[in-house]
Write a protein that holds these residues in place. Structure first.
Motif, PDB file in Angstrom:
ATOM      1  N   VAL A   1       0.851  -1.182   0.000  1.00  0.00           N
ATOM      2  CA  VAL A   1       0.000   0.000   0.000  1.00  0.00           C
ATOM      3  C   VAL A   1       0.892   1.239   0.000  1.00  0.00           C
ATOM      4  N   ASP A   2       0.551   2.180  -0.873  1.00  0.00           N
ATOM      5  CA  ASP A   2       1.309   3.430  -0.960  1.00  0.00           C
ATOM      6  C   ASP A   2       0.499   4.522  -0.278  1.00  0.00           C
ATOM      7  N   LEU A   3       1.097   5.185   0.696  1.00  0.00           N
ATOM      8  CA  LEU A   3       0.394   6.205   1.471  1.00  0.00           C
ATOM      9  C   LEU A   3       0.986   7.569   1.171  1.00  0.00           C
ATOM     10  N   ILE A   4       0.108   8.532   0.997  1.00  0.00           N
ATOM     11  CA  ILE A   4       0.567   9.895   0.741  1.00  0.00           C
ATOM     12  C   ILE A   4       0.504  10.673   2.048  1.00  0.00           C
ATOM     13  N   ASN A   5       1.618  11.313   2.390  1.00  0.00           N
ATOM     14  CA  ASN A   5       1.670  12.127   3.590  1.00  0.00           C
ATOM     15  C   ASN A   5       0.759  13.337   3.388  1.00  0.00           C
ATOM     16  N   SER A   6      -0.238  13.479   4.259  1.00  0.00           N
ATOM     17  CA  SER A   6      -1.205  14.571   4.044  1.00  0.00           C
ATOM     18  C   SER A   6      -0.609  15.938   4.352  1.00  0.00           C
ATOM     19  N   THR A   7       0.530  15.964   5.066  1.00  0.00           N
ATOM     20  CA  THR A   7       1.196  17.246   5.307  1.00  0.00           C
ATOM     21  C   THR A   7       2.216  17.483   4.197  1.00  0.00           C
ATOM     22  N   PRO A   8       2.053  18.574   3.422  1.00  0.00           N
ATOM     23  CA  PRO A   8       3.011  18.819   2.338  1.00  0.00           C
ATOM     24  C   PRO A   8       4.400  19.158   2.871  1.00  0.00           C
TER      25      PRO A   8
END
Lengths: 108, 335
Positions: free
Chosen positions: B286-293
């Motif tokens: 699973v690839d997760l995107i960090n919600s904090t830029p």
């Protein structure tokens, strides 16, 4: 019911109460550090009214009083955490394995 | 001359106050205290030993040969070794056999490579860490002494390296949290650093020793390096550095689900049930995107390997936080 929070690789999952056999964890000065990321940055509470507990390797926190406290992290910013009991969950992943993979803590 | 036996609590406190990452090195002081320690435990002193400092532990055997010192054990070597062993037993009796523990020393114990151990370099650690209860020896350690060995009426001393550590959770079946321990770790520099001897530096990631290029130039890692890794731990470490998602996509993983709310994408490979027996094992990432830029506006991605039973991205990200039911993972606030 208190809210579920996710800050980076940490989740605060609200629970009914701290387990009976949990042992209080002494704070580091005035800070309660609940996790440290890969870069050494800490997920922490700086204010009082937060007590950490440990039981069988699981970490819990209890926020007392009427006002929320702030879970802080230099990258992920602040979370307003309401009074209540929480289980602290660190993210995990499967280790590589040949037929019998293990679970390990993942990086922030 | 008898020396003071330091209580274990005091030893632990004094060791805890040391800067393990940047140890101070005071050669004269370390040497003086070590000699005081040595003379206090030797019953017979036929000749005064000479002192030689090595700046690191790399290629110890040949370095000693270059200095005209036999790297092999000699009768004189056995004398001090036995004296230290007897002295250690005395300390244990004096301290009522209390367990002594210091995670830093456990880590230091792992630093010496096999070749150095076979050359006797780690003999100090093999004797026992209890010897740190000797006031003179403890002071030598505090002054920067790391290792010692005896050869041909010569005492070889080696400074204590700087070490970088990380609190690591050891893998446990079915556990989100488990026993932790400190392990050697640095993604940016040598985790074991001999300031005067870069050749002796060692590179470790999460307690796994890796070649220098894995830390200094990770872009040079190739799939061939990963496939050729001798151990599972090294292979895992190389994949982490190479990038799990990149490695997975190159191996043929395909996207099967994406969840915008949780910033998660599930990739799957295998799981075929062919008519003619070509069954393949299902693997999921699973690839997760960090919600904090990030400061530059981009968003970091984190790929996690998850169990083969994952059917959608929500279930997969929930599993990474220990939830068996996807519906239990519903963060009201996430950053």
């Amino acid at each position: 019911m208190a809210k579920q929070h996710r800050q980076g690789h940490i989740v605060l999952d609200p629970i009914a109460a701290i387990p009976k056999n949990a042992i209080p964890v002494p704070p580091v000065g005035t800070r309660v550090v609940i996790a440290t990321g890969e870069s050494g940055r800490e997920h922490l509470f700086k204010m009082g009214r937060v007590q950490a507990f440990q039981e069988d390797g699981d970490l819990f926190i209890e926020v007392t009083g009427d006002e929320p406290v702030y879970l802080e992290h230099p990258e992920h910013g602040q979370h307003e955490v309401e009074p209540g009991a929480y289980r602290v969950i660190e993210q995990r992943e499967m280790d590589i394995g040949f037929g019998n993979p293990e679970i390990r803590r993942s990086f922030d | 001359m008898a020396t003071r036996i330091v209580p274990i609590a005091e030893v632990t406190e004094r060791l805890g106050s040391l800067d393990m990452a940047n140890p101070s090195f005071r050669e004269t002081e370390a040497e003086q205290h070590f000699l005081q320690f040595f003379s206090s435990i030797r019953a017979s002193k036929p000749t005064a030993p000479s002192i030689v400092w090595l700046s690191g532990i790399y290629d110890t055997r040949n370095r000693l040969l270059d200095m005209g010192i036999s790297p092999d054990n000699t009768p004189w070597y056995q004398g001090p070794r036995n004296a230290i062993s007897n002295y250690h037993n005395g300390i244990v009796r004096a301290l009522h056999n209390l367990p002594f523990s210091s995670e830093y020393l456990t880590v230091l114990n792992n630093i010496s490579p096999v070749s150095a151990v076979s050359a006797g370099l780690a003999e100090y650690w093999r004797v026992n860490q209890m010897i740190l209860c000797d006031e003179n020896f403890l002071q030598a350690f505090e002054a920067g002494l790391g290792f010692f060995l005896f050869r041909q009426n010569t005492i070889v001393l080696i400074p204590r390296p700087g070490i970088l550590l990380r609190q690591e959770v050891m893998p446990q079946h079915g556990q989100t949290r488990a026993a932790t321990q400190r392990v050697l770790h640095s993604l940016r520099s040598p985790a074991v650093n001999f300031p005067q001897d870069p050749a002796s530096n060692q590179f470790w990631i999460r307690g796994v020793r890796v070649p220098r290029f894995v830390v200094e130039t990770p872009e040079r890692i190739t799939r061939a390096h990963i496939l050729a890794a001798r151990t599972r731990d090294l292979r895992q470490t190389l994949i982490d550095q190479y990038g799990l998602l990149r490695y997975s996509l190159e191996r043929g993983f395909k996207q099967v689900d994406h969840n915008e709310k949780f910033g998660a994408t599930l990739y799957v490979k295998g799981g075929n049930r062919g008519r003619y027996g070509n069954i393949t094992i299902r693997e999921c990432v699973v690839d997760l995107i960090n919600s904090t830029p990030e400061p530059d506006g981009t968003q970091r991605h984190f790929a996690r390997r998850v169990p083969s039973t994952m059917r959608n991205a929500h279930q997969a990200v929930a599993w990474t936080f220990g939830f068996d039911r996807a519906s239990d993972y519903h963060p009201d606030a996430q950053t």
